[in-house]
Structures are given as structure tokens and as C-alpha cells.
Write a protein that holds these residues in place. Structure first.
Motif, PDB file in Angstrom:
ATOM      1  N   THR A 226     -25.237   3.015 -20.437  1.00 20.51           N
ATOM      2  CA  THR A 226     -26.643   3.412 -19.899  1.00 20.51           C
ATOM      3  C   THR A 226     -27.947   2.392 -20.016  1.00 20.51           C
ATOM      4  O   THR A 226     -29.012   2.633 -19.281  1.00 20.51           O
TER       5      THR A 226
ATOM      6  N   TYR B 298     -34.413   6.798 -23.506  1.00 26.51           N
ATOM      7  CA  TYR B 298     -33.378   6.114 -23.907  1.00 26.51           C
ATOM      8  C   TYR B 298     -32.871   6.662 -25.235  1.00 26.51           C
ATOM      9  O   TYR B 298     -33.837   6.687 -26.185  1.00 26.51           O
TER      10      TYR B 298
ATOM     11  N   ASP C 221     -27.797   4.382 -28.238  1.00 26.25           N
ATOM     12  CA  ASP C 221     -27.440   3.337 -26.901  1.00 26.25           C
ATOM     13  C   ASP C 221     -28.198   2.190 -27.183  1.00 26.25           C
ATOM     14  O   ASP C 221     -27.712   1.005 -26.896  1.00 26.25           O
TER      15      ASP C 221
END
Length: 484
Positions: free
Chosen positions: A315, A356, A360
Motif C-alpha cells: 500500500t 495510511y 503498513d
């Protein structure tokens, strides 16, 4: 002493009391000495010549015969048993005070085992002593323990030391070392930059002076000790599988030691006390922790590592497939899942930091730093024609994915010609080396050569199976850490 070599490794409950009482001569000598010591000064407090206790000059050595790791193969920073160690160690503590962490090594004796019990042993039979000298103590055994603290919480470390009276030889020091002069200056061996920065604080809190040892000397001494003396200390870690490595003592040197602390030092080791720092980088454990804390608000290094295990770096990282429309760049051997740019997607996506997932971010950061350390390490190994690279330092912390990432980087760039290896006491090389320096680095020719001669494969490993926990879909995950 010949009979002692055949004894099994002794644990807390394995040490048996002899049924025979000390003979009349030994009892008489013991009582006479006890009476003299109660006189407080009627007799010289220093041990007689030939005694096993030394308070100055030539210090007592650690007895590494039958040394063994205690616990199973998955334990981190396991205790090291010293079953044949006598009770004559006069210093019990050493510190490695780094920029991020304090690493502490300390010695303890077997619990629930007093010298009064040992007086009932037949000294002549166990140790071959003919003069009944009380100070030639029987074998009692002990342990080396490993503990860490965050450097900014140094007072917690000092509280721990004080609570166990480690700076005074341990809680039971008065009963075990009754002949130590009362006015003897207390000194603790220490290494790392914090040995200078916090020297005054430690003296104020504990009333002890730090005897500072060179950081690189201690790192190398600690690594050499573990690789020579402790079996199942070194291992490889690929695709979630741990495999212990047996080191041929005749082929140990030269090797590359990569210590990943706040920063990274790359050291070429040619022998005992023979080494050269050949490279390094400022991108290390401190970088991961610092950036991770800013980006994820994690409060500790371990919390940050825990987050990474639930992360998906796709991602955030820009992959080759993102550039080539999902296709491989097969002409130069790059798969679509290869990382082209760490954090690269953050450039083009209209997202803010809070969009985010912290998991990740942590994984992307871990891969970026681990992979680059692996690549830098291999390039230095290539530079000097070395095949074995040992990684230490508290950045690793036994974290499976970190080790797999570093291992993959070394294997990928060396095309399988070089090998990444790790150490179970990875974060304590400096403090262990400082502990050995009480004995003029402990691993002098006499001690090491005797040990290697008696235990050519290293000390035995006690308990546990030799395996590592599998990581799901690791083959697919490993391919993602490659980059252009």
C-alpha cells in the motif's frame, strides 16, 4: 579433577551433597580460619598464595567447561549455565550503554545453595586438595544473565542493579565473599558512549566507578567468545526456518561482523583482538525506531516490530509491477513484486499520513532498512572475499522477518555465495565483551585453547528442538524485498 570432567551438566537441582563430612584436618582448619576472620584484622584479609580467590592482580577466570545455553531454541537472550564455576568471581556485572539501549550482563550463583552445604562436601575427593584449605572452594556453578533497558530510562536500570546489589557482588556477597576488604573500591566494567555520558550519574546513584572499555574491542571479544565457546549460538534464518550452524574453530577467521545498534558498524575480524572497522552506516536501529515513532506514534521499539507483523507494504511501496502495468521486468530478472522505491506510492497518492495504516508504515520501514543493511554488508564481504557474515545488535531482536529480509538480501546479491548468520545473544556482544575484560578480555590464549581443545564443537546445548516458526507465504513475501 579428572572425575569432574565426566560429570553431567549441573542444574539447580542436579548438584548433590556429599554424604561424607570433612575430615578432622579440614574441620580444624575451617574452624581456625573462621575464628581468625571474626577477629577483624588479626589476620591478613588477602587470600594466601595459590588460592582460587584473587581480588587484585591476576583475576579469577570464568570456568567455561560444560557451559550450556539454558532453555529451548526459541528463547531470546537465553541464560548461559556455567555448571563448573567456583564462587570466586569478584565482579558480577558489566554494562554496554548505547544511544538507545543499555545492555547488562550479570553473574548469579545457583539459588538455594549456600556455602554451609558445601562445607559438608569431601573437598579432597571432589577437588583433589590435600591441605584442607577452606579457600579452595568446591565447584558450585552459576549463570550469566542478559537484561536490557532503554537508555532514556537509565534510572530503571540503576534501580535493578541496586535491588540485586550487583555492584557489590550480588545480594549474598557477604556470605560468599567474606574476605573482601571493606574499603575496596567498587568498579564496574562498561562500554559504549553512555559509559562516559552517565559515569557521574552512576557514581552518584551506586557509589561505583566505571572502568571504560573500548566499544569495538568489546564487540569483537563478545562475538569471539560466543562463536568459540557456545554451541548452537550461531544460526541461519531463511524462509522462516532456523538452522543452527556448527563453526569449525580452525575456519572461523576471518569473518565479517555487522553490529546493528542505533547505527551500524561493519567490522572485519581476523582473530582474537585483531579486527578493523571497514564500513558502517547511520541508517540503523535508531533510524527505524525514530522514524517509526514519528510516523506511527508507537511508544517502544517492540511495539513497532509487533505492528510490522500485521502490515502490507504494497500500500506504500512502489513495486516494479506498479511501473510496468503489473508485468515483470524480465530482461533484468525483476519480478512485478520487486520493490522499486520504498514509500514510493506516497508521492503520487493524494493521501495524508493518517490515511495510511501504522502496520503498513512499520513494515515498509523495516524492509527498507533491513534490506539496505543486508546489501551494504554483502558488498563489504565481497570487498574482502569473505563468505560468512554474522549479524548482531538489538535491531534484530530475534524478529523472524527482519532476519529473513537480511538473509534474502545477502543471498540475492551474492547469488548464494555468501551467507548471513545470526547470534542468539545478538544484542549483548558489547556487554559480554566488557564482562570478559575483567579477566584481561577473558579469552586469552590459555582459556580459549583449553576450551576448544576439550570441546571442539563448542559447549553443549540444553533442551529444546532445533527449528524455527514458519512464516506464511514467505516465498511470495521475500520476493518483495528485492529492489532495483
Amino acid at each position: 579433577m579428572a572425575g569432574l570432567r565426566d560429570d553431567p551438566v549441573l542444574g539447580i537441582n542436579d548438584i548433590k551433597r556429599e554424604e561424607k563430612e570433612l575430615d578432622t584436618e579440614t574441620e580444624a582448619n575451617t574452624k581456625a580460619e573462621d575464628k581468625a576472620h571474626q577477629g577483624q584484622g588479626e589476620r591478613d584479609m588477602a587470600p594466601p598464595a595459590g588460592s582460587s580467590i584473587h581480588r587484585s592482580g591476576s583475576r579469577p577466570q570464568l570456568d567455561l567447561s560444560k557451559a550450556a545455553i539454558q532453555g529451548n531454541s526459541e528463547d531470546r537472550d537465553p541464560t548461559i549455565l556455567l555448571p563448573n564455576q567456583s564462587d570466586d568471581i569478584s565482579s558480577h556485572l558489566a554494562l554496554d550503554i548505547g544511544g538507545s539501549l543499555i545492555k547488562l550482563v550479570y553473574f548469579s550463583r545457583h539459588e538455594n545453595y549456600s556455602i554451609d552445604d558445601e562445607r559438608k562436601k569431601n573437598v579432597k575427593e571432589r577437588l583433589g586438595i590435600s591441605n584442607g584449605n577452606r579457600r579452595s572452594y568446591p565447584i558450585l556453578g552459576g549463570r550469566l544473565h542478559f537484561v536490557k533497558f532503554e537508555t532514556h530510562k537509565i534510572n530503571e536500570c540503576l534501580d535493578f542493579i541496586y535491588s540485586k546489589q550487583l555492584h557489590r557482588g550480588g545480594i549474598d556477597s557477604h556470605s560468599w565473599l567474606p574476605y573482601a576488604p571493606a574499603n575496596e573500591t567498587s568498579v564496574i566494567k562498561a562500554t559504549g558512549g553512555g559509559a562516559y555520558k552517565y559515569a557521574d550519574l552512576i557514581k552518584q546513584r551506586l557509589g561505583v566507578t566505571l572502568d571504560k572499555e573500548d566499544e569495538m574491542d568489546c564487540l569483537v571479544a563478545g562475538a569471539n567468545f560466543l562463536l568459540k565457546a557456545i554451541r548452537h549460538e550461531a544460526f541461519t534464518h531463511m524462509e522462516g526456518q532456523k538452522k543452527f550452524v556448527q563453526i569449525d574453530q580452525n575456519e572461523l577467521f576471518p569473518y565479517l561482523l555487522v553490529n546493528i545498534g542505533s547505527g551500524v558498524s561493519v567490522i572485519k575480524v581476523d582473530g582474537d583482538g585483531k579486527f578493523q572497522r571497514v564500513s558502517g552506516t547511520n541508517v540503523g536501529g535508531g533510524t527505524y525506531w525514530g522514524l517509526g515513532r514519528l510516523l506511527t506514534k508507537c511508544k517502544s521499539f517492540d511495539e513497532l516490530l509487533e505492528l510490522s507483523q500485521r502490515g502490507d507494504n504494497r500500500t506504500i511501496d512502489m513495486l516494479v509491477g506498479d511501473i510496468y502495468g503489473g508485468m515483470d521486468y524480465s530482461k533484468i530478472g525483476l519480478s512485478a513484486s520487486t520493490i522499486a522505491s520504498s514509500f514510493g506510492k506516497a508521492i503520487s497518492e493524494n493521501k495524508e499520513l493518517e490515511d495510511y495504516r501504522p502496520e503498513d508504515i512499520s513494515l515498509s520501514l523495516l524492509r527498507m532498512i533491513s534490506y539496505n543493511i543486508g546489501q551494504i554488508s554483502y558488498l563489504n564481504a565481497l570487498r574482502f572475499g569473505l563468505k560468512r557474515i554474522f549479524f548482531g545488535g538489538f535491531f534484530i531482536r530475534g524478529h523472524a522477518y527482519t532476519m529473513d529480509t537480511i538473509s534474502f538480501a545477502v543471498q540475492f546479491w551474492s547469488q548464494g555465495q555468501a551467507q548471513a548468520m545470526f547470534l542468539r545473544h545478538e544484542g549483548f556482544l558489547g556487554s559480554l565483551g566488557a564482562f570478559m575484560s575483567y579477566e584481561k578480555h577473558g579469552l586469552d590464549d590459555l582459556m580459549v585453547h583449553q576450551l576448544v581443545e576439550r570441546f571442539p564443537m563448542g559447549a553443549p546445548y540444553t533442551g529444546g528442538k532445533i527449528h524455527g516458526p514458519p512464516l506464511g507465504d514467505l516465498n511470495e513475501k521475500a520476493s518483495k524485498v528485492r529492489k532495483i
